[in-house]
Scaffold this motif. Structure first.
Motif, PDB file in Angstrom:
ATOM      1  N   THR A 111      44.104  30.738  34.144  1.00 16.48           N
ATOM      2  CA  THR A 111      44.624  32.001  33.980  1.00 16.48           C
ATOM      3  C   THR A 111      43.388  33.070  34.363  1.00 16.48           C
ATOM      4  N   ILE A 112      41.687  32.281  34.081  1.00 15.33           N
ATOM      5  CA  ILE A 112      41.021  33.334  34.569  1.00 15.33           C
ATOM      6  C   ILE A 112      40.888  33.206  36.702  1.00 15.33           C
ATOM      7  N   ALA A 113      41.056  32.295  37.171  1.00 18.47           N
ATOM      8  CA  ALA A 113      41.329  31.419  38.583  1.00 18.47           C
ATOM      9  C   ALA A 113      42.397  32.598  39.291  1.00 18.47           C
ATOM     10  N   ALA A 114      44.179  31.956  38.518  1.00 19.74           N
ATOM     11  CA  ALA A 114      44.878  32.761  39.032  1.00 19.74           C
ATOM     12  C   ALA A 114      44.879  34.489  38.795  1.00 19.74           C
ATOM     13  N   GLY A 115      44.212  34.716  37.684  1.00 19.51           N
ATOM     14  CA  GLY A 115      44.083  36.471  37.465  1.00 19.51           C
ATOM     15  C   GLY A 115      43.193  37.068  39.515  1.00 19.51           C
ATOM     16  N   ARG A 116      41.824  35.930  39.687  1.00 19.39           N
ATOM     17  CA  ARG A 116      40.765  36.229  40.085  1.00 19.39           C
ATOM     18  C   ARG A 116      42.153  35.437  42.332  1.00 19.39           C
ATOM     19  N   PHE A 117      42.191  34.901  41.748  1.00 12.65           N
ATOM     20  CA  PHE A 117      43.466  34.952  43.506  1.00 12.65           C
ATOM     21  C   PHE A 117      43.864  36.452  43.353  1.00 12.65           C
ATOM     22  N   GLU A 118      45.367  36.373  42.342  1.00 15.35           N
ATOM     23  CA  GLU A 118      46.283  37.872  42.431  1.00 15.35           C
ATOM     24  C   GLU A 118      45.417  39.027  43.291  1.00 15.35           C
ATOM     25  N   ALA A 119      44.405  39.316  42.803  1.00 13.21           N
ATOM     26  CA  ALA A 119      43.729  40.326  42.854  1.00 13.21           C
ATOM     27  C   ALA A 119      42.661  40.318  43.897  1.00 13.21           C
ATOM     28  N   ARG A 120      42.703  39.020  44.659  1.00  8.74           N
ATOM     29  CA  ARG A 120      42.148  39.155  45.971  1.00  8.74           C
ATOM     30  C   ARG A 120      43.262  39.122  46.673  1.00  8.74           C
ATOM     31  N   LYS A 121      44.424  38.744  46.530  1.00 15.32           N
ATOM     32  CA  LYS A 121      45.659  38.583  47.732  1.00 15.32           C
ATOM     33  C   LYS A 121      45.649  39.700  47.504  1.00 15.32           C
ATOM     34  N   VAL A 122      46.232  40.843  46.498  1.00 13.94           N
ATOM     35  CA  VAL A 122      46.181  42.632  45.823  1.00 13.94           C
ATOM     36  C   VAL A 122      45.414  43.415  46.944  1.00 13.94           C
ATOM     37  N   ALA A 123      44.067  42.813  46.953  1.00 17.86           N
ATOM     38  CA  ALA A 123      43.377  43.340  48.046  1.00 17.86           C
ATOM     39  C   ALA A 123      42.984  43.516  49.437  1.00 17.86           C
ATOM     40  N   CYS A 124      43.546  41.843  49.410  1.00 21.48           N
ATOM     41  CA  CYS A 124      43.800  41.892  51.098  1.00 21.48           C
ATOM     42  C   CYS A 124      45.199  42.994  51.458  1.00 21.48           C
ATOM     43  N   GLU A 125      46.243  43.089  50.747  1.00 22.46           N
ATOM     44  CA  GLU A 125      47.439  43.425  51.268  1.00 22.46           C
ATOM     45  C   GLU A 125      47.178  44.855  50.685  1.00 22.46           C
ATOM     46  N   ASP A 126      46.129  45.681  50.764  1.00 23.37           N
ATOM     47  CA  ASP A 126      45.315  46.949  50.286  1.00 23.37           C
ATOM     48  C   ASP A 126      44.767  47.045  51.850  1.00 23.37           C
ATOM     49  N   ARG A 127      43.827  46.179  52.698  1.00 16.43           N
ATOM     50  CA  ARG A 127      43.570  46.481  53.644  1.00 16.43           C
ATOM     51  C   ARG A 127      44.504  46.704  54.658  1.00 16.43           C
ATOM     52  N   LEU A 128      45.826  45.485  54.888  1.00 15.47           N
ATOM     53  CA  LEU A 128      46.750  45.530  55.801  1.00 15.47           C
ATOM     54  C   LEU A 128      47.213  46.647  55.956  1.00 15.47           C
ATOM     55  N   ARG A 129      47.795  47.478  54.182  1.00 17.69           N
ATOM     56  CA  ARG A 129      48.128  48.863  54.378  1.00 17.69           C
ATOM     57  C   ARG A 129      47.629  49.782  55.271  1.00 17.69           C
ATOM     58  N   ARG A 130      46.301  49.566  55.145  1.00 17.61           N
ATOM     59  CA  ARG A 130      45.247  50.903  55.369  1.00 17.61           C
ATOM     60  C   ARG A 130      45.281  50.828  57.301  1.00 17.61           C
ATOM     61  N   ASN A 131      45.908  49.618  57.457  1.00 20.76           N
ATOM     62  CA  ASN A 131      45.601  49.212  58.859  1.00 20.76           C
ATOM     63  C   ASN A 131      47.135  50.055  59.446  1.00 20.76           C
ATOM     64  N   TRP A 132      47.769  49.558  58.713  1.00 21.86           N
ATOM     65  CA  TRP A 132      48.723  49.827  59.487  1.00 21.86           C
ATOM     66  C   TRP A 132      48.893  50.986  59.455  1.00 21.86           C
TER      67      TRP A 132
END
Length: 342
Positions: A111-132
Motif C-alpha cells: 500500500t505504501i509503495a502504491a501510494g508513493r507511485f501514485e503520488a509521483r505520477k500525479v506530480a509528473c502530470e502536474d509538471r506536464l500540465r505546467r509545460n502545456w
C-alpha cells in the motif's frame, strides 16, 4: 477553453493574472503529498486484535469510586519471578508478536509503495500540465501558431530545443519542470547549480542556455547541452508537410502527442521497442497531448497504439512523415538520422 485561450491572447492583463494565479498555487503543488484514507474495516480489525483477558472500562460514577491507596516500591515485585497473578509473557507470545508485525508489514508495504507511485505520477502530470500552459502562451505569441521549433540540422537540431525555446521566451519559470519526480537526476560534469558563463553556458539542473549562447560554446559542451537540456521528457521532433519539414502547427488535437516521459536509455529501435525502460517503476509513461489532456499509457500497451509516441508511421525515431504523425524523442535526438548537430 478555446474562448479563454483567445481572450488571453488578446488581453495582456489576463496573461498577467494567469501568471499570478500560477505563482500563488505553486506552494500547494510543491507541498502536495498524496494521502491514502484508512480502510473501512480498520476499527473492526483493531478490536479483533486486542488480546483476550483485558477487562473493559466500566462507567463507574466518580463519587462511587473508592480512592486507590498510594503505591510504594515495597508493593512492587522486583524479583522478576512470575507468580500466580504475575507476568505470563513467554517465548510463544514473542513469536506471535513478531508474526503479527510481519503480517502487518506485508499488508502495509504494498500500500505504501502504491501510494508513493501514485503520488509521483500525479506530480509528473502536474509538471506536464505546467509545460502545456507555457506551450499555449508560446503558440499565441508565435506568428504562425506553431509549437517550438527543432532545426533540421546544425546546433539547434535536437529535441531539447523545445525546452530551450520555452525558457528563452521567459515561459519556463522553473527549471524543475524538466525533471520527472520518478527518475533520478543525472550526473553533470559541472557542479550542481553552477551558473553558466559567457564562454561555456553549460546546462545544469537549475539553468538553461539561451538560443543565442548555444552558438558560442565549444562542441564538447554543446553535446552535454543537447544531452540534458530537455530533462527527463521527450518532445515532438517536427513533421513533414506540403512545405517540407517544420514544427507542428497547433490544432488542439486530442491524438497528437507533444511531450511524454522519455525512455531511460538511449537505445531506441523500432524492432525492439519492448526493451525500452521507463520511469514510474517501469509501469508506463505520462503523455501530454496537444489539447492539454494527459494520459498514463501502460508500458505493455505502447506497441498496440495506432500512433506510437516514440516512432513515426514508418517505425523510425525521426520526425513525423505527415502533419498528423506525432513522433517524440529524448533531448539529444535529432529530427533525422543524417542531421548534423554542430
Amino acid at each position: 477553453m478555446q474562448r479563454i485561450s483567445d481572450w488571453l491572447r488578446d488581453h495582456p492583463e489576463g496573461r498577467e493574472q494567469l501568471a499570478e494565479i500560477e505563482r500563488s498555487l505553486k506552494p500547494l503543488e510543491d507541498s502536495f503529498e498524496a494521502v491514502e484514507a484508512p480502510s473501512d474495516d480498520l476499527l473492526a480489525r483493531t478490536l479483533a486484535a486486542i488480546p483476550d483477558g483485558i477487562p473493559p472500562i466500566e462507567d463507574t460514577p466518580v463519587e462511587d469510586t473508592p480512592a486507590d491507596p498510594p503505591v510504594t516500591l515495597t508493593d512492587v515485585d522486583l524479583s522478576g519471578e512470575a507468580g500466580a497473578g504475575g507476568n505470563r509473557w513467554n517465548i510463544m507470545d514473542s513469536i506471535g508478536g513478531l508474526l503479527s508485525v510481519a503480517t502487518l508489514l506485508a499488508l502495509l508495504l504494498p500500500t505504501i509503495a502504491a501510494g508513493r507511485f501514485e503520488a509521483r505520477k500525479v506530480a509528473c502530470e502536474d509538471r506536464l500540465r505546467r509545460n502545456w500552459t507555457a506551450l499555449m502562451q508560446y503558440v499565441y505569441r508565435s506568428e504562425h501558431g506553431r509549437l517550438p521549433e527543432v532545426a533540421e540540422s546544425g546546433r539547434e537540431a535536437f529535441a531539447g530545443m523545445f525546452a530551450i525555446r520555452l525558457a528563452d521566451a521567459g515561459l519556463l519559470d522553473d527549471a524543475d519542470q524538466r525533471w520527472c519526480p520518478s527518475a533520478d537526476l543525472p550526473m553533470l560534469n559541472d557542479p550542481v547549480g553552477s551558473e553558466p558563463s559567457e564562454t561555456s553556458p553549460l546546462v545544469s539542473l537549475s539553468t538553461l542556455p539561451s538560443v543565442e549562447s548555444l552558438h558560442k560554446i565549444p562542441y564538447n559542451d554543446l553535446k552535454q547541452v543537447q544531452q540534458h537540456a530537455g530533462g527527463h521528457y521527450a518532445y515532438t521532433l517536427g513533421v513533414i508537410g506540403d512545405q517540407g519539414f517544420s514544427s507542428p502547427r497547433f490544432e488542439a488535437r486530442a491524438s497528437f502527442a507533444v511531450m511524454a516521459d522519455a525512455p531511460l536509455e538511449h537505445a531506441m529501435t523500432a524492432d525492439q521497442p519492448a526493451k525500452m525502460r521507463f520511469s514510474h517503476s517501469g509501469q508506463g509513461i505520462n503523455v501530454l497531448y496537444e489539447d492539454g489532456s494527459i494520459r498514463f499509457i501502460p508500458a505493455d500497451s505502447l506497441d498496440s497504439m495506432p500512433d506510437h509516441p516514440f516512432f513515426n508511421h514508418r517505425g523510425t525515431s525521426e520526425a513525423g512523415v505527415n502533419i498528423d504523425d506525432a513522433s517524440l524523442s529524448p533531448s539529444w535526438r535529432a529530427p533525422f538520422s543524417i542531421s548534423l548537430q554542430r
